[in-house]
Design a protein around this motif. Structure first.
Motif, PDB file in Angstrom:
ATOM      1  N   CYS A 214       0.827  -1.210   0.000  1.00  0.00           N
ATOM      2  CA  CYS A 214       0.000   0.000   0.000  1.00  0.00           C
ATOM      3  C   CYS A 214       0.862   1.262   0.000  1.00  0.00           C
ATOM      4  CB  CYS A 214      -0.928  -0.004   1.218  1.00  0.00           C
ATOM      5  SG  CYS A 214      -2.225  -1.253   1.147  1.00  0.00           S
ATOM      6  N   ILE A 215       1.851   1.304   0.862  1.00  0.00           N
ATOM      7  CA  ILE A 215       2.718   2.488   0.930  1.00  0.00           C
ATOM      8  C   ILE A 215       3.445   2.689  -0.393  1.00  0.00           C
ATOM      9  CG2 ILE A 215       4.670   3.533   2.138  1.00  0.00           C
ATOM     10  CD1 ILE A 215       3.856   1.906   4.616  1.00  0.00           C
ATOM     11  N   PHE A 219       3.048   6.110  -3.221  1.00  0.00           N
ATOM     12  CA  PHE A 219       4.095   7.028  -3.665  1.00  0.00           C
ATOM     13  C   PHE A 219       4.599   6.748  -5.083  1.00  0.00           C
ATOM     14  CE2 PHE A 219       4.514   7.149   1.019  1.00  0.00           C
ATOM     15  CZ  PHE A 219       4.293   8.507   1.206  1.00  0.00           C
ATOM     16  N   THR A 220       4.442   5.519  -5.558  1.00  0.00           N
ATOM     17  CA  THR A 220       4.982   5.211  -6.895  1.00  0.00           C
ATOM     18  C   THR A 220       3.935   5.310  -7.987  1.00  0.00           C
ATOM     19  OG1 THR A 220       4.579   2.843  -6.575  1.00  0.00           O
ATOM     20  CG2 THR A 220       6.747   3.701  -5.961  1.00  0.00           C
ATOM     21  N   SER A 221       2.667   5.026  -7.668  1.00  0.00           N
ATOM     22  CA  SER A 221       1.636   4.986  -8.704  1.00  0.00           C
ATOM     23  C   SER A 221       0.594   6.078  -8.572  1.00  0.00           C
ATOM     24  CB  SER A 221       0.941   3.622  -8.677  1.00  0.00           C
ATOM     25  OG  SER A 221       1.869   2.577  -8.862  1.00  0.00           O
ATOM     26  N   ASP A 270      12.508   7.322  -0.430  1.00  0.00           N
ATOM     27  CA  ASP A 270      12.454   7.796  -1.814  1.00  0.00           C
ATOM     28  C   ASP A 270      11.535   9.010  -1.964  1.00  0.00           C
ATOM     29  OD1 ASP A 270      13.352   7.757  -4.340  1.00  0.00           O
ATOM     30  OD2 ASP A 270      12.179   6.058  -5.033  1.00  0.00           O
ATOM     31  N   PRO A 271      10.284   8.960  -1.510  1.00  0.00           N
ATOM     32  CA  PRO A 271       9.451  10.179  -1.606  1.00  0.00           C
ATOM     33  C   PRO A 271       9.923  11.304  -0.687  1.00  0.00           C
ATOM     34  CG  PRO A 271       8.271   8.435  -0.455  1.00  0.00           C
ATOM     35  CD  PRO A 271       9.494   7.810  -1.033  1.00  0.00           C
ATOM     36  N   PHE A 272      10.551  10.939   0.431  1.00  0.00           N
ATOM     37  CA  PHE A 272      11.104  11.972   1.309  1.00  0.00           C
ATOM     38  C   PHE A 272      12.182  12.771   0.583  1.00  0.00           C
ATOM     39  CE2 PHE A 272      14.094  12.941   4.978  1.00  0.00           C
ATOM     40  CZ  PHE A 272      13.408  14.081   5.360  1.00  0.00           C
ATOM     41  N   TYR A1672       7.071  10.697 -14.010  1.00  0.00           N
ATOM     42  CA  TYR A1672       5.664  10.507 -14.366  1.00  0.00           C
ATOM     43  C   TYR A1672       5.473   9.393 -15.389  1.00  0.00           C
ATOM     44  CZ  TYR A1672       4.812  14.834 -11.859  1.00  0.00           C
ATOM     45  OH  TYR A1672       4.727  15.787 -10.890  1.00  0.00           O
ATOM     46  N   GLY A1673       6.441   8.500 -15.472  1.00  0.00           N
ATOM     47  CA  GLY A1673       6.298   7.355 -16.350  1.00  0.00           C
ATOM     48  C   GLY A1673       5.389   6.316 -15.730  1.00  0.00           C
ATOM     49  N   PRO A1674       5.217   5.164 -16.377  1.00  0.00           N
ATOM     50  CA  PRO A1674       4.308   4.131 -15.851  1.00  0.00           C
ATOM     51  C   PRO A1674       4.676   3.660 -14.450  1.00  0.00           C
ATOM     52  CG  PRO A1674       4.931   3.638 -18.116  1.00  0.00           C
ATOM     53  CD  PRO A1674       5.786   4.790 -17.686  1.00  0.00           C
ATOM     54  N   LEU A1675       5.957   3.603 -14.145  1.00  0.00           N
ATOM     55  CA  LEU A1675       6.374   3.114 -12.831  1.00  0.00           C
ATOM     56  C   LEU A1675       6.621   4.238 -11.837  1.00  0.00           C
ATOM     57  CD1 LEU A1675       8.819   0.249 -13.901  1.00  0.00           C
ATOM     58  CD2 LEU A1675       6.378   0.146 -13.431  1.00  0.00           C
ATOM     59  N   LYS A1676       6.526   5.503 -12.291  1.00  0.00           N
ATOM     60  CA  LYS A1676       6.658   6.678 -11.403  1.00  0.00           C
ATOM     61  C   LYS A1676       7.995   6.720 -10.674  1.00  0.00           C
ATOM     62  CE  LYS A1676       2.220   7.415 -12.173  1.00  0.00           C
ATOM     63  NZ  LYS A1676       1.752   8.441 -13.116  1.00  0.00           N
TER      64      LYS A1676
END
Length: 1778
Positions: A214-215, A219-221, A270-272, A1672-1676
Motif C-alpha cells: 500500500c505504501i 508514492f509510486t503509482s 524515496d518520496p522523502f 511521471y512514467g508508468p512506474l513513477k
C-alpha cells in the motif's frame, strides 16, 4: 443522486431478475486470516476504541451480500455512512465487497451497470478506509495505547489494509485520481514506532507485506500524499532510521522482520528525498532536520559502510537524503562563504590575524550539532563525519558541473573542513593537558581519532587541498601544520603507554593502546600524503615512533583473528621513502632510518630485558619486510647517475657512524652488546646492502671498499658479481660493434688498414680481457649449482623474505632465485656443461610440480605475488619455465631438447626397466620393430580386473605393493605433465635438430609403452593407455606447429618432418591397430573416449606428415616436369635430394596403406570394425594431407594439377594407383555392408573421372536400415571415418581427377539422409539429448555434404532439381534440430562464437560438438546456395519460405530463419540477387507472423530444460531475436531490398509489442533471462535505428508507431533496480541499464540526423523523455542518474532537432511543475555542453586579437597571418590556450 428503493425492496426485485455469476474462492490463507481477524476483533477491542455493534447489524450485512445490481454499490456507500453501524460491521461489509469484486469473472461484465459507478465506489472506499486508519492512529496517540494486532479498524487490521490495497490497485488500473491525506504519514509512523524485530507468524507477515504494498503504491503509482509537510516527514523518517539502525547493528537485516524494515525504509526515503528536493526549507526546517535526523543519519551512514550493505540501495538513499536535506542548492551558498580560514592567516609579523568566522544563522546550527556530538562522544555518529564531508564535496562538484576543483572552490571546501575539525582539535587539546591521565581515556581518544581520520582520508582522496593551488594565503598550510603538531604531541603521549603494556600488573589495555597507535600512524600517513611539509624535517623521530609502535604488533604476529599495527607502519614507511624519492631526496629518508635504528636500540638498552627484546623483534619485522625493502630498492635505483657519488659518500659516513656506535661503551652488558651486534648484522647491514645493490654504478665509479664488502653475505657477492657482469656485457657489446665497423671500413676499401687495424688489435686485446673476466665471474656464479644437483633438495626449506640473514637451508633457494632472475646476464659467458646442468636442474625442479593441464600451463604467476613471504625452489623454477621470454635465449634453443629427453628417459626408467636400459634418444631400427610387432589377440582380462588384489600373490607384502603403486602413479602423472609442457612450449624456436630429438623420444616412448601393454599384465593398462594417448597428442602438436611454421617460412627444413624419408609412418597405424585389438572387448566409457581421441590424433599426424612431405617433394616434382611450373627457379642439389627423399617417402607410405586397405576393409566381421576405423583414420589423414598441400600450392602458383594429369610419370602414377585402391576398397566395403546388391553390379558402368551429377537420383537405393541402426549404436566412429574419407576423395576428384562412382555417391547420400532425418525426428514434447558420438558422426556427414556441394557450380547445373530441393530440406531439418537443442543459446551465425576445428578435438564435449555440427551444416548449406545457378537458388528460397509458413513455430521454422540469414550473406552477383529479391521481401511477412505467434512474457524466460532432456520446439525467445536481426539486416540493405510501407509499419511496432508485455503483465524475476532481455533490447534499438536511417519516408508515415516503440523502450529504463514497484516487472542491474541507455541513445541521435524528414515530430520523443525523467512514467520512478548519463547525448540531439517553436510548444503543454523544470535544465545543459555555435566569423580586425594575446606570442607575423591560418573554432581555442 437518483431515487432508489429501499434495501429490502431492492433485494426482492433484483434477485429474481438477475443470475449470479460463478465465483472464485479466495485463497485459504486469506479466509483463515479474516476469520482470525474477526475473532480477535470481538475479543481484543476496548470499549473506547470502536463503537459497539448494535442490533440489526448482522441482518444488514446479510442483506448487502444478497443484494444484486444495480444498487449494490450505492447500498455499500450508504451502509458505510451510517453512524449507528459499528466500525466492525463496516469493515466486514467493505471487506466482503472487496472479496466479491475479486471473485467476479474478469470479462466485459465484471462491473455491470450500477446506480453508482465503480470508480466512485473506489474513491469513496479509499477516503473511508483512510479516515478509519487515521482515526485509529489518533485514538492510539491520545490514549497512549499500543495498537493490537487484528483489532477491527485499527492500524494493524489486515482487512483495512486489504481494502486500501484494493482501492490503490483498482485506481491504478482504471486511472482513477485518488487523494491521500498527509495524516496517512502519521499512520505509517504509528506502525513503525510499535514495530518489533521478532519472528513473525504467517498472519503478521501477510499484514506487513500488504502494508508495504500500500505504501509503495501511494508514492509510486498515485503521486504521494497531499499537503505534506516537513514535520510529519521528519517524525516518520526519524523513527524509521532508529529502527533500521537497530536492525543493522544487531545483524538482523537478513531476517524476515529485518527485511521488512529495510524495504519499508527504502520505500519511505524515496518520496522523502523528492519532497526535500522540491521543497527546500530554510531556517526552522533546516534546524529541525539537523536536530532530529543528523545523528541517526550519520550513525547509519557509518554502519552501512562498515557492513556488507556498502553497495546497497539503502546507502544511496541515505546519501541522497544528506544531499537534499543539508546541501541543497538553496543551502549551499551559506556553506561556501564560511571564511573559517581567516583566523589562521599570518600577518607580516608572523602572528595570526584578528578575524572572526562568519557563519549564517541557520548554517551555524549544523556545526553546533556536530560539536555537541563530539562532546558527547557518540562514536557511531562521529565515524560518519568523514562521509558527510565527502558528500559535501560531491554536491559542490555536481552543482558546478566540475570535473576538477579550482582554487576558490578548494578554499571554500577547506573552510568546511576546518569547521568540522575544530571541535575534534579541542578534544585533543584536552588530552594533551599535563594533569590529564590519558591511559584512562583511551576509548575517547580512539573515538576522536577515528572521526579525525575519516575526515582526513576524504580530504586526501577528494584532493581538496593542493599546495600549488592554494588561494588561502597560507592559511590552509598553517591549519594543517597545527593539526600535525597536535597529533605529534599526542603520539608522544601515547608512546609513553607502550612500555606499560608489557607490565601485566599495570592494568593498561594493550588492545586499546594498539588501536589508538594505529589511528595515530594512519593520521600521520594521511597528512604526509596531503602535504609532506607539515611534518617538517625530523624524519628520524617519525621512524623512531614507528619502531616503538611496532613493539605492539610483535606479539600479535601469530594471531590471525586480530589486525596487527605492522601493516599500517609499513605503509607509512614505504610512503615516506617513495615520497622523498620523488623529491630527489632519497638519502633524507633512508639515512634518517639508519640514524633512527641506532637511537632506537640505544633507547632499548635502558629498558627491561623482555621489553628490549620486543623492540629488537619490532625492528626485525619492519626492516625485513618485502614491502619496505622494495621501496628502498626502487628509491635508490632512481637516483640519477650524477648523484651516485654523493650517495656513496653519505653511505660511507653512515657506515662509519654505525661502527663508532658499535664501539660505544655506554653500557657494556652482554645483553646490550648482543642486541647491538644483532641489529648491525641483520638490520643496518641489510639496509646498506640494499643500497649498494640498488645503486646504478658505472665501471668508472665502481666501488671497492673492503670495510663495506665484509658486511655482505654470500648472496650479496652474487649480486655484486651480476652487477659487474651487466657492465661487462655493455662494454663487450660496444667493443664488438666498433671492431665490426672498422672491419667493414677496411673491407670496403674506404680507408687504409693502418689506423683501423691497429685500433682493432688494441680493442681485441681489451675485448679478450673483458671476456675472460666475464667468464670468471660466470664460473663463480654457476659454481654452486652442485648444491642443487648433488642430492634431492629439501623443498620445505625455501627462501623466507621476512628474514634478513640466509642460513644453510635457505641458501640454495636464494642462489637459485638470483641465477634464474639474471639468465640474460650470465648465459653468454657460461660453459656448455654448466648450461646443460642448469637446464637439467630447471626441469627436475619444475615439471614434477606441474598440477595443471597444458592449456593452463604458464597462465598463473607463482613468484612475485603481492603478499609472498617465502619462495620455494620449485616455485621459482615453474615461474621461469612458464615465462615465454626464456625460450628466446640461444642456449635454450640449443640444449633444451637433449635435456628434456634425458629428463624424460630418467623419469620413465623405473616404470619399464626390466634389466635393460631404455634409450629414448637413439633412433631404433624401425623395420625390425615393425616386423616384430604382431597384431595381438584380444586381451582376456578386463581393465578393471588387471590390478585386482585377488590376483596378487598372497605372500607378497601388501605395504610394499601399495608403495610401488603410489610411486608408479606419481611417475605417470609427472610424465603426462612433462608431455603437456612440451605441447605448451613455444614452438617457433624449435629447429630441425630439436624437432627430430623430440619426435624420436616420443616415438621411442610409445614403442616402450606398447611393448609393455602387449607383454606384461602387472601394469595398470589404463594408465599406460593414458600415457600413450598423451604421447600421440604431443606428437600431433609438435608436427602441427613445426610443419606450419616451416611451410610459411623455410620449406628446406621440412625434411626433418619425415626424418629425411625415414619416419616410421607405418608405426602410427600398426600401434593403433594393436591397441584397438587389445581393448576391443572392453566397453568402458572412458576407454572409448580415449580410443576416439587416439584415432583422431593419429589421423591428424598423418595429415600433417603428408602435407609437409608433399610440399617438401614439390622441388623434385617440379624439376622433373619443368614445363608445368610457371615460375621456374633454380633448385640447389641439396634441395633436390631432399625432394627426392620426400617423394620416395610419400610413395612408400601410400603403398603401405594400400596393402592394409586391401586386407582390412574386406573383412565384414563385427570385431573388425575397430581395425577398419583405425585404417580409415590413417586413410583420411593421408588424403586430406594431399588435398591441403595441393590447395596451398595453387595459392603459390605451382601448377601441380597439370603434373597429376600427365601419364607415364612414375611417382604420380604410383600415388594415383594407391588413391584408386583406397577408393575401391571404401566403395566395396560400403556396398557390401549397406546394400543387398553386389559391388560388381554397382561398378558395372565403370569409374568416372568427373562426377556426373545428372545421374544422381535419391530414393531408389535399398539401404539396409536395420544394419545401419545397429552399426550406429555400436560403431558410429567407423561410419564417421567412412564419410570423412570419402569427403577427401570427393575433394581430390575436383583437384586431380581421381575416378569416382556416381552410384556410391548416391549410397552415401541415402545414408546421410537416413541418419540426418533420424536425428531431426521429434517424438513427444521432450526427449533425450543425442549422445556425443552422434554429433561426431553427423559432423562428418556435414563435411561430406559440403564437399558434394562444391561440385555444384553455376556453370555446371547438372544436379536434378528434386535432389537439390531434397538436400536443402535435409539441411533445414537438421539445422532446426540443432537450434532446438541449443535452447536459449541459439543465435544467428554472426552472433555465435567461432569454434575450433572438430578434426582433432582434445575431448568430446556435448555442447561444443553440437555447435560444431550446426556450423558444419551452415557451411554446407552456404556452399549449396552460394555456388549454384539461379534455378537452384530460387528452389532453395522456396524451401525456406515453405519452412517459415508452418502453423506452429517448430524447429523447421527456426531453421528457415537461420538459413534466410545465411542466404543474405552467401548470395552475391547481380543475377543471383535479382533472383532472390522478391522471395526475400516476401519472406518478411513470415517473420512478422512468427513474432506475432510468439509474443508474450515467455520469450524472456530462461531455458528451463535440463542437460539430459530438451524441448522439441525451439526456444521462443531465441526465435524472436533471430527474426528481429534478420529484419534489421534486410532493412539495412535498402538498395537491394526496398521494403513496403506496411512492412516498415509492422517492424516499427515490434519493440512496443514485445516489451509492453513486461510493463503490463510482468515477468517473474526468478525465471527471467537477464542477458537475453538485454540482447533483445539492443536488437530492437538497432532495428529501429536502421529503419530510421534507410527508410525515412516510410518511418515518417508511421511516426506514431515509432514513437510508441521508443516510449516503451524508454519506460523499460525505469525498471532498473526498481524493487519498490508492485508490478512483478523485470529488474535489471545498473550496468545493464547503462548499456540499454546507450542503445536507445543511438535512436535519438538518428532522429536528429533525419530531422529534415521528421520535422516537428521530434518534439514527441523529447516530451516523452521529459515526462519519464521527471517521474511521471508508468512506474513513477524516473531514470537513474547513471543511465541518464548514457542517454543524455541522445537527448541533447533531440533538443538540437527541435526548433524554437517546438520547444515553446513543449514548454506550454507540460505546464507548471517538475516537467517544465526538467525542460529548462535540459536546455541549459544543452547550450553549455552540446550546442554548436557555428563557425567563427574571421572578417574582423586582427589587431583586436593581438591586444588580448600574451606578449610572448605577439608578433607582426602572427597578426599578418592570423586570418589566413585559422580555419576552425578549434584552432582559435588552441591558440588561446597556448
Amino acid at each position: 443522486m437518483a431515487d432508489y428503493q429501499s434495501p429490502r425492496a431492492e433485494k426482492s426485485s433484483s434477485s429474481s431478475a438477475m443470475k449470479r455469476k460463478k465465483k472464485r474462492k479466495l485463497p485459504d490463507s486469506e479466509n483463515k486470516y479474516e476469520d482470525k481477524a474477526s475473532k480477535s476483533s470481538r475479543i481484543n477491542q476496548s470499549d473506547d476504541f470502536v463503537n459497539e455493534p448494535i442490533e440489526g447489524d448482522k441482518e444488514t450485512t446479510t442483506e448487502l451480500l444478497e443484494d444484486a445490481t444495480p444498487w449494490r454499490n450505492l447500498q455499500l456507500i450508504l451502509s458505510l455512512q451510517k453512524k449507528n453501524l459499528s466500525i466492525e460491521k463496516k469493515v466486514e461489509l467493505a471487506c466482503k465487497f472487496v472479496n466479491l469484486s475479486f471473485s467476479q469473472v474478469a470479462d466485459d461484465t465484471t462491473h455491470p451497470s450500477e446506480a453508482v459507478s465503480f470508480d466512485r465506489v473506489v474513491t469513496f472506499l479509499n477516503n473511508w478506509v483512510q479516515s478509519t486508519l487515521i482515526s485509529s492512529e489518533k485514538e492510539i496517540r491520545v490514549s497512549g495505547l499500543t495498537p493490537q494486532f487484528g483489532v477491527s479498524g485499527s492500524c494493524l487490521d489486515y482487512r483495512c489494509w486489504k481494502i486500501f490495497k484494493f482501492c490503490l490497485e483498482e485506481g491504478m488500473k482504471l486511472n482513477i485520481s485518488l487523494s491521500f491525506s498527509k495524516d496517512i504519514l502519521k499512520v505509517i509512523h504509528c506502525i513503525t514506532r510499535n514495530m518489533e524485530i521478532k519472528d513473525l507468524n504467517e498472519d503478521e507477515l501477510t499484514l506487513y507485506n500488504t502494508i508495504l504494498d500500500c505504501i509503495s503504491l501511494i508514492f509510486t503509482s498515485h503521486g504521494g500524499v497531499s499537503n505534506e509537510n516537513l514535520d510529519l516527514w521528519i517524525l516518520l523518517v526519524g523513527t524509521l532510521l532508529d529502527l533500521v539502525l537497530k536492525v543493522i547493528t544487531s545483524n538482523l537485516n537478513d531476517t524476515i522482520s529485518g527485511t521488512i524494515v529495510m524495504n519499508l525504509t527504502c520505500i519511505v526515503l524515496d518520496p522523502f528525498i523528492k519532497f526535500l528536493r522540491l521543497h527546500p526549507n530554510r531556517k526552522n526546517g533546516f534546524q529541525d532536520f539537523v536536530d532530529k535526523l543528523l545523528e541517526p543519519l550519520l550513525c547509519l551512514l557509518h554502519v552501512i559502510h562498515s557492513s556488507e550493505l556498502a553497495t546497497s540501495k539503502l546507502l544511496k538513499l541515505i546519501e541522497e537524503v544528506f544531499s537534499q536535506g543539508l546541501f541543497h542548492p538553496s543551502h549551499i551558498d551559506g556553506f561556501l562563504s564560511l571564511q573559517s580560514l581567516s583566523k589562521y592567516k599570518l600577518s607580516d609579523e608572523g602572528k595570526p590575524k584578528d578575524s572572526k568566522t562568519v557563519i549564517r544563522s541557520y548554517h551555524r546550527h549544523l556545526f553546533d550539532k556536530l560539536g555537541r556530538i563530539v562532546v558527547e562522544k557518540k562514536a557511531l555518529a562521529l565515524s560518519g563525519e568523514g562521509e558527510l564531508f565527502r558528500m559535501y564535496v560531491h554536491c559542490i562538484k555536481r552543482q558546478d558541473s566540475l570535473s576538477a576543483l579550482n582554487a576558490e572552490t578548494r578554499k571554500s571546501l577547506f573552510d568546511f573542513f576546518v569547521q568540522i575539525l575544530e571541535p575534534l582539535l579541542g578534544d585533543i587539546d584536552i588530552y594533551l593537558q599535563d594533569e590529564m591521565e590519558i591511559g584512562t581515556m583511551l576509548e575517547d581518544v580512539h573515538c576522536t581519532l577515528t572521526s579525525f581520520n575519516s575526515i582526513l582520508i576524504n580530504l586526501m582522496q577528494e584532493k581538496v587541498y593542493t599546495r600549488v593551488d592554494d588561494a588561502s594565503e597560507g592559511a590552509c598550510a598553517n591549519f594543517l601544520k597545527l593539526v600535525c603538531d597536535k597529533i605529534t604531541l599526542l603520539s608522544s603521549k601515547i608512546n609513553q603507554l607502550v612500555s606499560s603494556t608489557f607490565d601485566a600488573n599495570n592494568g593498561t589495555c594493550k588492545d586499546l593502546v594498539e588501536l589508538v597507535a594505529k589511528d595515530v600512524i594512519s593520521c600521520l600517513d594521511y597528512l604526509l600524503e596531503i602535504d609532506y611539509e607539515v611534518l617538517g624535517n625530523d624524519l628520524e623521530s617519525l621512524w623512531l615512533l614507528m619502531f616503538s609502535y611496532g613493539t605492539l604488533g610483535h606479539s600479535l604476529t601469530n594471531s590471525q583473528d586480530k589486525p596487527s599495527i605492522i601493516p599500517e607502519i609499513l605503509h607509512l614507511g614505504c610512503h615516506m621513502v617513495n615520497l622523498y624519492s620523488e623529491l630527489r631526496q632519497v638519502g633524507t629518508s633512508v639515512f634518517a632510518l639508519c640514524k633512527a635504528i641506532r637511537r632506537f636500540i640505544s633507547s632499548a638498552n635502558k629498558k627491561e630485558s623482555n621489553h628490549s627484546k620486543s623492540w629488537g623483534n619490532s625492528l626485525r619485522l619492519i626492516l625485513c619486510s618485502p614491502e619496505l625493502k622494495l621501496s628502498i630498492h626502487n628509491a635508490v635505483k632512481s637516483i640519477p647517475e650524477g648523484q651516485v657519488g654523493l650517495s656513496i659518500k653519505e653511505l660511507a659516513t653512515d657506515v662509519s657512524e654505525s661502527l663508532e656506535w658499535m664501539k660505544g661503551t655506554l653500557d657494556n652488558s652482554h645483553h646490550n652488546v648482543q642486541l647491538k651486534a644483532e641489529v648491525l648484522g641483520s638490520g643496518l647491514s641489510e639496509v646498506y646492502t640494499l643500497i649498494v645493490d640498488s645503486l646504478v654504478v658505472t665501471t668508472e665509479a665502481y666501488i671497492d671498499k673492503p670495510s663495506l664488502l665484509h658486511l655482505l653475505l654470500h648472496p650479496k657477492r652474487y649480486r655484486k658479481g651480476q652487477r659487474r657482469l651487466v657492465d661487462l656485457n655493455r662494454l663487450v657489446n660496444s667493443l664488438e660493434f666498433v671492431i665490426k665497423r672498422n672491419e667493414m671500413i677496411i673491407s670496403e676499401g674506404k680507408e687504409a688498414e693502418g689506423i683501423n687495424g691497429k685500433q682493432n688489435k688494441r680493442l681485441g686485446k681489451r675485448l679478450m680481457k673483458l671476456s675472460e673476466e666475464a667468464k670468471g665471474l660466470t664460473s663463480y656464479i654457476m659454481g654452486h649449482l652442485s648444491l642443487l644437483n648433488k642430492s634431492e633438495p629439501n623443498y620445505e626449506s625455501g627462501w623466507d623474505f621476512s628474514v634478513a640473514s640466509i642460513d644453510k637451508k635457505s641458501l640454495p633457494s636464494a642462489l637459485w632465485c638470483m641465477i634464474c632472475q639474471n639468465i640474460d646476464v650470465w648465459s653468454a659467458h657460461s660453459a656448455k656443461k654448466k648450461l646443460k646442468m642448469f637446464l637439467s636442474i630447471l626441469l627436475q625442479n619444475s615439471l614434477p610440480f606441474v598440477k595443471s593441464n597444458l592449456k593452463q600451463f604458464g597462465e598463473q604467476s607463482v613468484v612475485g605475488g603481492g603478499n609472498l613471504k617465502k619462495v620455494m625452489i620449485h616455485e621459482i623454477s615453474l615461474e621461469l619455465l612458464s615465462n615465454t621470454m626464456l625460450y628466446e635465449e640461444k642456449f635454450i634453443r640449443r640444449h633444451m631438447a637433449s635435456r628434456f629427453c634425458s629428463f624424460l628417459q630418467e623419469l620413465v626408467s623405473p616404470l619399464f626397466n626390466n634389466g635393460v636400459d631404455i634409450e629414448l634418444q637413439e633412433e631404433p631400427k624401425w623395420p625390425e620393430v615393425l616386423s616384430s610387432l604382431k597384431i595381438p589377440s584380444v586381451v582376456a582380462n578386463n581393465i578393471s580386473e588387471v590390478n585386482d588384489c585377488s590376483s596378487m600373490d598372497p605372500s607378497s607384502s601388501l605395504s610394499i605393493k601399495k608403495q610401488e603403486v603410489d610411486e608408479s602413479s606419481q611417475i605417470y602423472k609427472v610424465c603426462q605433465s612433462s608431455l603437456s609442457f612440451l605441447c605448451w612450449m613455444p614452438k617457433r624456436w624449435i629447429n630441425s635438430k630439436s624437432f627430430s630429438l623430440y619426435a624420436t623420444c616420443i616415438l621411442n616412448l610409445e614403442r616402450v609403452i606398447l611393448n609393455t601393454l602387449l607383454g606384461e599384465k602387472l601394469h595398470d593398462h589404463l594408465e599406460l593407455l593414458r600415457l600413450f594417448l598423451c604421447c600421440r597428442k604431443t606428437l600431433k602438436y609438435l608436427m602441427m606447429t613445426f610443419c606450419e611454421e616451416n611451410i610459411s617460412t623455410n620449406q628446406n627444413s621440412l625434411n626433418a618432418l619425415h626424418f629425411k624419408g625415414k619416419f616410421p609412418a607405418l608405426w602410427l597405424l600398426k600401434s593403433l591397430l594393436s591397441l584397438q585389438n587389445t581393448f576391443s572387448t572392453n566397453h568402458n566409457t572412458e576407454l572409448k573416449n580415449m580410443m576416439f581421441s587416439l584415432t583422431d590424433y593419429t589421423s591428424y599426424v598423418f595429415f600433417t606428415l603428408i602435407k609437409g612431405t608433399l610440399v617438401n617433394a614439390s622441388h623434385s616434382l617440379i624439376s622433373s616436369r619443368d614445363p608445368f611450373h610457371k615460375n621456374t627457379e633454380s633448385v640447389s642439389p641439396s634441395d633436390q635430394e631432399d625432394g627426392i627423399n620426400a617423394t620416395n617417402f610419400l610413395i612408400h607410405v601410400s603403398e603401405e596403406l594400400k596393402d592394409y586397405a586391401e586386407i582390412m576393409l574386406g573383412e565384414r566381421e563385427t570385431s573388425c570394425y575397430g581395425k577398419a576405423t583405425s585404417v580409415l583414420s590413417c586413410f583420411q589423414g593421408f588424403l586430406w594431407g594431399l588435398s591441403s598441400a595441393l590447395s596451398r600450392m595453387d595459392t603459390k602458383n605451382i601448377n601441380l594439377k597439370a603434373i597429376f594429369s600427365r601419364k607415364k610419370f612414375e611417382p604420380i602414377d604410383k600415388l594415383k594407383l594407391c588413391i584408386d585402391t583406397y577408393t575401391a576398397s571404401i566403395n566395396k566395403s560400403l556396398c557390401e555392408l549397406f546394400l543387398k546388391a553386389s559391388f560388381s553390379e554397382i561398378s558395372s558402368n565403370g569409374y568416372e573421372k568427373r562426377l556426373n551429377l545428372e545421374t544422381l537420383e535419391m530414393g531408389n537405393t535399398e539401404i539396409n536400415k536395420s544394419f545401419l541402426q545397429n552399426l550406429l549404436e555400436g560403431e558410429s566412429l567407423f561410419l564417421r571415418q567412412l564419410f570423412i574419407s570419402y569427403s577427401a576423395i570427393l575433394r581430390l576428384n575436383s583437384q586431380m581427377k581421381t575416378p569416382l562412382l556416381s552410384k556410391v555417391v548416391v549410397i552415401f547420400l541415402e545414408i546421410s539422409e537416413v541418419l540426418l532425418l533420424g536425428f531431426s525426428k521429434n517424438t513427444g514434447n521432450r526427449t533425450t539429448t543425442p549422445s556425443e558420438l552422434t554429433f561426431v558422426l553427423l559432423d562428418a556427414i556435414g563435411k561430406f555434404l559440403e564437399e558434394l556441394g562444391n561440385h555444384i557450380s553455376s556453370s555446371n547445373p547438372t544436379l536434378p532439381p528434386k535432389v537439390y530441393e531434397r538436400l536443402i530440406d535435409l539441411h533445414l531439418k537438421a539445422i532446426g534440430k540443432c537450434i532446438s537443442l541449443q535452447g536459449k543459446e541459439a543465435a544467428l551465425e554472426s552472433h555465435e562464437t567461432e569454434s575450433s576445428t572438430k578434426t582433432m578435438n582434445d575431448q568430446i564435449n556435448g555442447v561444443s560438438c553440437l555447435d560444431e555440427l550446426k556450423n558444419r551444416l551452415r557451411i554446407s548449406f552456404k556452399v549449396f546456395v552460394g555456388k549454384s545457378s539461379e534455378v537452384y537458388i530460387s528452389s532453395a528460397m522456396q524451401s525456406i519460405k515453405r519452412a517459415m509458413v508452418v502453423g506452429n513455430v517448430s524447429s523447421v521454422v527456426a531453421a528457415g530463419i537461420d538459413c534466410l540469414d545465411l542466404v543474405l550473406e552467401a548470395i552475391t552477383g547481380r543475377k543471383s540477387l535479382n533472383t532472390v529479391k522478391t522471395d526475400i521481401l516476401g519472406s518478411l511477412c513470415c517473420l512478422f507472423n512468427i513474432v506475432l505467434h510468439l509474443e508474450g512474457p515467455q520469450i524472456f524466460y530462461r531455458d528451463l530444460t535440463s542437460v539430459t532432456f530438451y524441448s522439441t520446439d525451439p526456444d521462443p525467445g531465441s526465435v524472436v531475436l533471430m527474426c528481429i536481426e534478420v529484419l534489421t539486416k534486410v532493412s539495412g540493405k535498402h538498395a537491394l531490398y526496398q521494403m513496403d510501407s506496411c512492412h516498415v509499419a509492422q517492424a516499427l511496432s515490434i519493440p512496443a509489442t514485445l516489451f509492453q508485455n513486461i510493463l503490463n503483465k510482468g515477468v517473474k524475476t526468478d525465471v527471467l533471462d537477464r542477458e537475453y532481455s538485454i540482447e533483445l533490447y539492443a536488437a530492437c534499438c538497432r532495428m529501429l535505428h536502421t529503419l530510421l536511417r534507410h527508410h525515412k519516408r516510410e518511418s515518417l508515415q508511421h511516426i506514431a508507431l515509432l514513437e510508441a516503440s521508443v516510449s516503451v523502450l524508454l519506460h523499460c529504463l525505469e525498471m532498473v533496480n526498481n524493487d519498490q514497484t508492485t508490478l512483478e516487472s523485470v529488474v535489471w542491474g545498473l550496468q545493464e541499464g547503462v548499456k540499454c541507455g546507450a542503445f536507445l541513445r543511438r535512436i535519438y541521435e538518428e532522429i536528429r540526423q533525419q530531422k529534415d524528414v521528421i520535422g516537428q515530430n521530434c518534439r514527441l520523443f523529447l516530451s516523452s523523455y521529459i515526462v519519464v525523467f521527471s517521474g511521471y512514467g508508468p512506474l513513477k520512478t524516473g531514470i537513474r542518474r547513471e543511465i541518464d548519463e548514457a542517454l543524455r547525448p541522445g537527448v541533447y540531439a533531440l533538443i538540437d532537432a527541435c526548433s524554437s517553436d517546438d520547444l515553446q510548444y513543449i514548454h506550454t503543454v507540460l505546464g507548471e511543475g517538475p516537467c517544465r523544470n526538467t525542460l529548462a535544465n535540459l536546455q541549459h545543459d544543452y547550450k553549455l555542453n552540446f550546442q554548436y555555435e557555428g563557425k567563427v566569423d574571421f572578417e574582423f580586425d586582427a589587431t583586436k586579437i593581438f591586444q588580448i594575446l600574451p606578449g610572448s606570442i605577439c608578433s607582426q607575423t602572427i597578426v599578418n597571418g592570423f586570418s589566413d591560418s585559422i580555419q576552425s573554432t578549434a584552432a582559435v581555442i588552441s591558440l588561446f590556450k597556448s
